[in-house]
Design a protein around this motif. Structure first.
Motif, PDB file in Angstrom:
ATOM      1  N   ILE A 686      34.358  41.683  29.155  1.00 37.79           N
ATOM      2  CA  ILE A 686      35.210  40.564  28.766  1.00 37.79           C
ATOM      3  C   ILE A 686      35.785  39.820  29.962  1.00 37.79           C
ATOM      4  O   ILE A 686      36.394  38.761  29.792  1.00 37.79           O
ATOM      5  N   ALA A 687      35.600  40.352  31.171  1.00 37.78           N
ATOM      6  CA  ALA A 687      36.135  39.664  32.342  1.00 37.78           C
ATOM      7  C   ALA A 687      35.454  40.179  33.598  1.00 37.78           C
ATOM      8  O   ALA A 687      35.040  41.345  33.671  1.00 37.78           O
ATOM      9  N   LEU A 688      35.339  39.305  34.587  1.00 39.04           N
ATOM     10  CA  LEU A 688      34.922  39.745  35.908  1.00 39.04           C
ATOM     11  C   LEU A 688      36.083  40.500  36.553  1.00 39.04           C
ATOM     12  O   LEU A 688      37.237  40.062  36.471  1.00 39.04           O
ATOM     13  N   PRO A 689      35.809  41.628  37.191  1.00 39.90           N
ATOM     14  CA  PRO A 689      36.893  42.473  37.725  1.00 39.90           C
ATOM     15  C   PRO A 689      37.474  41.933  39.032  1.00 39.90           C
ATOM     16  O   PRO A 689      37.418  42.585  40.072  1.00 39.90           O
ATOM     17  N   LEU A 690      38.025  40.736  38.967  1.00 38.38           N
ATOM     18  CA  LEU A 690      38.660  40.113  40.123  1.00 38.38           C
ATOM     19  C   LEU A 690      40.130  39.844  39.780  1.00 38.38           C
ATOM     20  O   LEU A 690      40.430  39.029  38.903  1.00 38.38           O
ATOM     21  N   ARG A 691      41.027  40.560  40.423  1.00 37.30           N
ATOM     22  CA  ARG A 691      42.468  40.426  40.170  1.00 37.30           C
ATOM     23  C   ARG A 691      42.753  40.438  38.667  1.00 37.30           C
ATOM     24  O   ARG A 691      43.334  39.505  38.101  1.00 37.30           O
ATOM     25  N   TYR A 723      27.120  36.884  37.885  1.00 37.20           N
ATOM     26  CA  TYR A 723      28.047  37.119  38.989  1.00 37.20           C
ATOM     27  C   TYR A 723      28.433  38.590  39.100  1.00 37.20           C
ATOM     28  O   TYR A 723      28.428  39.333  38.118  1.00 37.20           O
ATOM     29  N   GLU A 724      28.815  38.987  40.301  1.00 37.17           N
ATOM     30  CA  GLU A 724      29.457  40.258  40.569  1.00 37.17           C
ATOM     31  C   GLU A 724      30.651  39.994  41.478  1.00 37.17           C
ATOM     32  O   GLU A 724      30.780  38.909  42.062  1.00 37.17           O
ATOM     33  N   VAL A 725      31.515  40.961  41.589  1.00 37.09           N
ATOM     34  CA  VAL A 725      32.681  40.849  42.457  1.00 37.09           C
ATOM     35  C   VAL A 725      32.450  41.683  43.708  1.00 37.09           C
ATOM     36  O   VAL A 725      32.073  42.847  43.632  1.00 37.09           O
ATOM     37  N   LYS A 726      32.681  41.063  44.848  1.00 34.85           N
ATOM     38  CA  LYS A 726      32.580  41.753  46.135  1.00 34.85           C
ATOM     39  C   LYS A 726      33.883  41.516  46.881  1.00 34.85           C
ATOM     40  O   LYS A 726      34.157  40.391  47.326  1.00 34.85           O
ATOM     41  N   GLY A 727      34.685  42.539  46.978  1.00 40.95           N
ATOM     42  CA  GLY A 727      35.996  42.370  47.590  1.00 40.95           C
ATOM     43  C   GLY A 727      36.864  41.467  46.741  1.00 40.95           C
ATOM     44  O   GLY A 727      37.137  41.747  45.571  1.00 40.95           O
ATOM     45  N   ASP A 728      37.281  40.336  47.308  1.00 40.72           N
ATOM     46  CA  ASP A 728      38.130  39.403  46.573  1.00 40.72           C
ATOM     47  C   ASP A 728      37.429  38.080  46.298  1.00 40.72           C
ATOM     48  O   ASP A 728      38.058  37.037  46.204  1.00 40.72           O
ATOM     49  N   ARG A 729      36.103  38.139  46.136  1.00 36.48           N
ATOM     50  CA  ARG A 729      35.352  36.921  45.836  1.00 36.48           C
ATOM     51  C   ARG A 729      34.171  37.243  44.933  1.00 36.48           C
ATOM     52  O   ARG A 729      33.836  38.403  44.704  1.00 36.48           O
ATOM     53  N   LEU A 730      33.538  36.185  44.435  1.00 34.74           N
ATOM     54  CA  LEU A 730      32.369  36.332  43.581  1.00 34.74           C
ATOM     55  C   LEU A 730      31.096  36.193  44.406  1.00 34.74           C
ATOM     56  O   LEU A 730      31.030  35.397  45.346  1.00 34.74           O
ATOM     57  N   VAL A 731      30.085  36.952  44.031  1.00 34.84           N
ATOM     58  CA  VAL A 731      28.763  36.846  44.650  1.00 34.84           C
ATOM     59  C   VAL A 731      27.718  36.822  43.546  1.00 34.84           C
ATOM     60  O   VAL A 731      27.978  37.247  42.417  1.00 34.84           O
ATOM     61  N   VAL A 732      26.550  36.320  43.862  1.00 35.25           N
ATOM     62  CA  VAL A 732      25.456  36.288  42.903  1.00 35.25           C
ATOM     63  C   VAL A 732      24.883  37.695  42.779  1.00 35.25           C
ATOM     64  O   VAL A 732      24.373  38.259  43.751  1.00 35.25           O
ATOM     65  N   GLY A 733      24.976  38.249  41.569  1.00 40.57           N
ATOM     66  CA  GLY A 733      24.454  39.587  41.344  1.00 40.57           C
ATOM     67  C   GLY A 733      22.999  39.590  40.918  1.00 40.57           C
ATOM     68  O   GLY A 733      22.234  40.486  41.263  1.00 40.57           O
TER      69      GLY A 733
END
Length: 770
Positions: A686-691, A723-733
């Motif tokens: 339900i959400a990207l795991p960013l903050r 998308y995926e989360v890498k640290g505190d930003r989004l990256v193409v998964g």
């Protein structure tokens, strides 16, 4: 400052929720009536159940899917007035057939869309089939759209591409004479160059024809050279000395290097989804992705990836409402323009600015149209100069003077910037803006509102109706040509004194008549306009009527959502997640006013025009279907696997149980008033795991339409398929999000783990052909 609920007048950022592209199961949902059932025993007549898509275009040849009962070889698809044609059917079984609407369907020019009754005509001697469906054909062939501009190397001729009308116009900038060149299907990108012998050429690539056309500019009227090119072409640049054309395409999402000597492909490189903007810098090729907001730097020699460049957390933002949110940047937004300056050692990118993610102040959407500076040597975005209003698109750089010109289609103006100051420092970038030049309207240009409503109380001026899209600079650097998408003109701008802030429009050269389908044209203007100078427009989040990446938005629940496509959305209300508006018009009125901050409120005329334009954005024709409109026996998948669409269709309708939530013809419950508006929990992320502490994690979404899924990235409401989360930003998964959705589907969502690997490939192949 805080932003309003959504960034788009069409308000489809959350529409259809994109929850997945496979199957949702729910005990509460009956089998939809649209799915054709077996023919009753003893019944001899055939019946047409439905046709898909329901909205199509006469711009090019369009594959159609036909669903019925008792279908037999030899049947034909009969289209009523004003099309009045019979099309051959490719019948694959008693319930499925395919056809192809030809590319030469002519409609009355003033008619925006034709609603056509569709029936079956029987095979010789058979009983008359029952049933009737409706097919709406958008009249794009009579709706010019001036999209691309290129100037001949000698500066005497401007070339303008209009994809819907299959036209490239040649405009003599001295006399104003216009000549139409014979283009193939959907000229999408153009450029000019000189070959090794000094001859000047025009290169044209096409969205629907696999052709690269080369026109010798020293032989006007001569037939072009035609070389093979990828279908779905979206961008082109040429290295004349190296005799190679670099072509971006959006079917397989690649860049191809094609030899101009023999037409052979030198190399092919997979790139991020929906590449469009291309520019050369020394031995590198910069490729901008409309979906990821990233720029990839490839080696021109072999297509090898050198670096991927995207705004990082902490990137300096100079000017505009997002300036203080630099630390919360989670990625980039679509590169709408891209130019290189070897003298300054930088690339310049037009975009809506860095993409601000979850933040404690709940600042939403983060549009901040402007120009970013990219260092290709270090592979980083140096800074973004935001203007806080408008939508920056076409760019042109003057190497001699160091000036940068930027077209703003949202406000109807061209900005003049000091490129050297943009490059040198943040303080310099803040002082780089030299002039904002409004592009005046030709006489009798229709307006959306009375003239006195514009240019006051912080609003845009009447010039927003001009639509400056692309720029071209004369060889001597003293004249700038501005292509105006909405008025159909090229503005001639004297920029000899531009560094002093004294650029001026000298004259306007008409290219073609733009006043047919007047209400639809006005809707187009409004779709791109930033009337309230908030940097928000329909196109800001739904670029060219399609998707636009991801945004942190929507007051409640507030989280990262993907921007959904407008294409074909007319037939699948309600919109938002959870559903809050139930028609295009209601959505436009509600969110359009918020986009403008009620400055001023939309009039009924504006709502009607914008609703018309938005409702007539169809899905693209599926590129994986054959000449008869049917899927191929086998299809190569983006990850190298091979699937069988027919076997996949059988799984989809049978073992998979997918039609419970994704019934034909549009493959969503929202296509039928009796079943639309279901908000289901199916176990997808339900959400990207960013903050996540700054996101509201509310489960559930609506089953999206699957027609056109081949061109959607990312997938799921949360964009977590892509998308995926890498640290505190989004990256193409992944660049193949369908695979992610399928491979991670649990019991609530089809349980694809119960399928064999080949069955999963077959199912993916079927989905790609919808």
């Amino acid at each position: 400052m805080k932003r309003s609920w959504a960034a788009v007048t069409t308000a489809l950022v959350l529409c259809l929720a994109g929850v997945a592209v496979f199957v949702m199961r729910s005990r509460e949902l009956p089998a939809p009536a649209q799915v054709a059932q077996a023919v009753e025993p003893g019944r001899g007549s055939a019946r047409l159940v439905s046709i898909g898509p329901r909205l199509t275009s006469n711009q090019t040849s369009e594959p159609l899917s036909v669903y019925g009962e008792g279908l037999e070889p030899g049947m034909r698809l009969a289209l009523g007035e004003p099309v009045s044609r019979e099309l051959p059917l490719k019948v694959v079984d008693a319930r499925h057939a395919y056809a192809r609407l030809p590319a030469d369907v002519e409609l009355p020019p003033e008619l925006p869309v034709a609603s056509v009754k569709v029936r079956l005509s029987s095979a010789a001697g058979g009983p008359g089939p029952e049933g009737e469906a409706r097919l709406d054909v958008v009249n794009d062939r009579a709706f010019p759209d001036l999209f691309a501009l290129a100037l001949s190397p000698d500066g005497r001729t401007a070339f303008i591409a209009s994809p819907p009308t299959d036209t490239v116009f040649a405009l003599d900038v001295s006399s104003g004479q216009v000549t139409a060149l014979a283009a193939a299907d959907g000229p999408s990108a153009i450029t000019t160059y000189k070959d090794t012998e000094g001859r000047a050429w025009l290169a044209v690539v096409h969205r629907f024809s696999p052709e690269l056309r080369l026109y010798a500019l020293d032989a006007p009227g001569s037939a072009p050279r035609v070389l093979p090119a990828p279908v779905g072409a979206s961008g082109v640049v040429v290295d004349g000395r190296g005799e190679v054309a670099f072509i971006a395409e959006q079917v397989r999402d690649t860049v191809r290097a094609v030899s101009l000597a023999d037409g052979k492909e030198r190399w092919s490189a997979a790139v991020d989804p929906n590449p469009r903007e291309l520019t050369r810098w020394k031995d590198l090729l910069a490729v901008g992705s409309l979906q990821t907001g990233q720029v990839e730097l490839l080696r021109q020699a072999d297509g090898g990836l050198v670096s991927t460049v995207v705004p990082m957390p902490g990137v300096p933002i100079v000017g505009g409402g997002t300036e203080k949110f630099s630390k919360q940047v989670m990625g980039g937004k679509a590169p709408r323009g891209l130019v290189a300056s070897e003298k300054l050692g930088r690339l310049f990118i037009a975009s809506l600015g860095p993409n601000v993610g979850p933040n404690a102040e709940r600042m939403e959407v983060s549009p901040n149209g402007g120009v970013a500076v990219l260092d290709p040597k270090r592979g980083e975005v140096v800074r973004h100069r935001g203007f806080g209003a408008g939508v920056t698109e076409g760019l042109a750089v003057d190497e001699a003077s160091g000036l940068l010109y930027a077209a703003d289609i949202g406000l109807g103006q061209v900005r003049v910037l000091d490129g050297r100051k943009l490059v040198e420092s943040e303080d310099g970038a803040r002082k780089a803006l030299l002039q904002e030049l409004p592009i005046p309207l030709p006489e009798q240009t229709p307006r959306a509102r009375p003239d006195e409503d514009y240019g006051k109380e912080g609003r845009a001026g009447v010039e927003l109706h001009s639509g400056p899209r692309s720029l071209a600079l004369a060889p001597d650097g003293r004249t700038l040509y501005v292509l105006n998408r909405h008025t159909g003109t090229v503005a001639v701008v004297d920029v000899a004194e531009a560094r002093k802030g004294q650029a001026r429009v000298v004259k306007q050269l008409p290219v073609t008549e733009m006043r047919t389908q007047a209400k639809r044209r006005l809707g187009q203007v409004l779709y791109f306009a930033d009337m309230g100078r908030t940097a928000m427009s329909c196109d800001a989040c739904h670029l060219e009527g399609h998707t636009g990446g991801v945004f942190f938005e929507k007051t409640k629940p507030m989280r990262i959502y993907r921007s959904t496509t407008v294409r074909g959305s007319r037939d699948t209300p309600p919109y938002f997640t959870p559903a809050s508006t139930h028609s295009i018009a209601e959505t436009i009125k509600t969110v359009g006013n918020r986009n403008r901050f009620q400055n001023p409120a939309l009039t009924d005329v504006e709502v009607e025009a914008l609703s018309l334009f938005t409702s007539l954005v169809p899905t693209l024709p599926n590129p994986f279907r054959g000449e008869d409109g049917a899927p191929p026996e086998t299809l190569a998948l983006p990850d190298g696997h091979t699937g069988r669409p027919a076997e996949g269709r059988t799984l989809f309708e049978g073992k998979g149980g997918c039609t419970v939530c994704h019934p034909a013809p549009l493959y969503t419950l929202d296509q039928d008033p009796a079943t639309r508006g279901k908000y289901l929990e199916v176990g997808t992320p339900i959400a990207l795991p960013l903050r996540t502490d700054q996101q509201e994690l509310v489960p559930g979404a609506a089953p999206p339409a699957l027609v056109g899924t081949w061109d959607i990235w990312p997938l799921l409401t949360s964009a977590s398929a892509g998308y995926e989360v890498k640290g505190d930003r989004l990256v193409v998964g992944t660049r193949f999000p369908l695979r992610v959705v399928l491979e991670n589907s649990g019991p609530q969502h089809g349980n694809a783990q119960a399928l064999t690997p080949q069955e999963r490939d077959d199912l993916l192949a079927f989905l790609l052909t919808l």
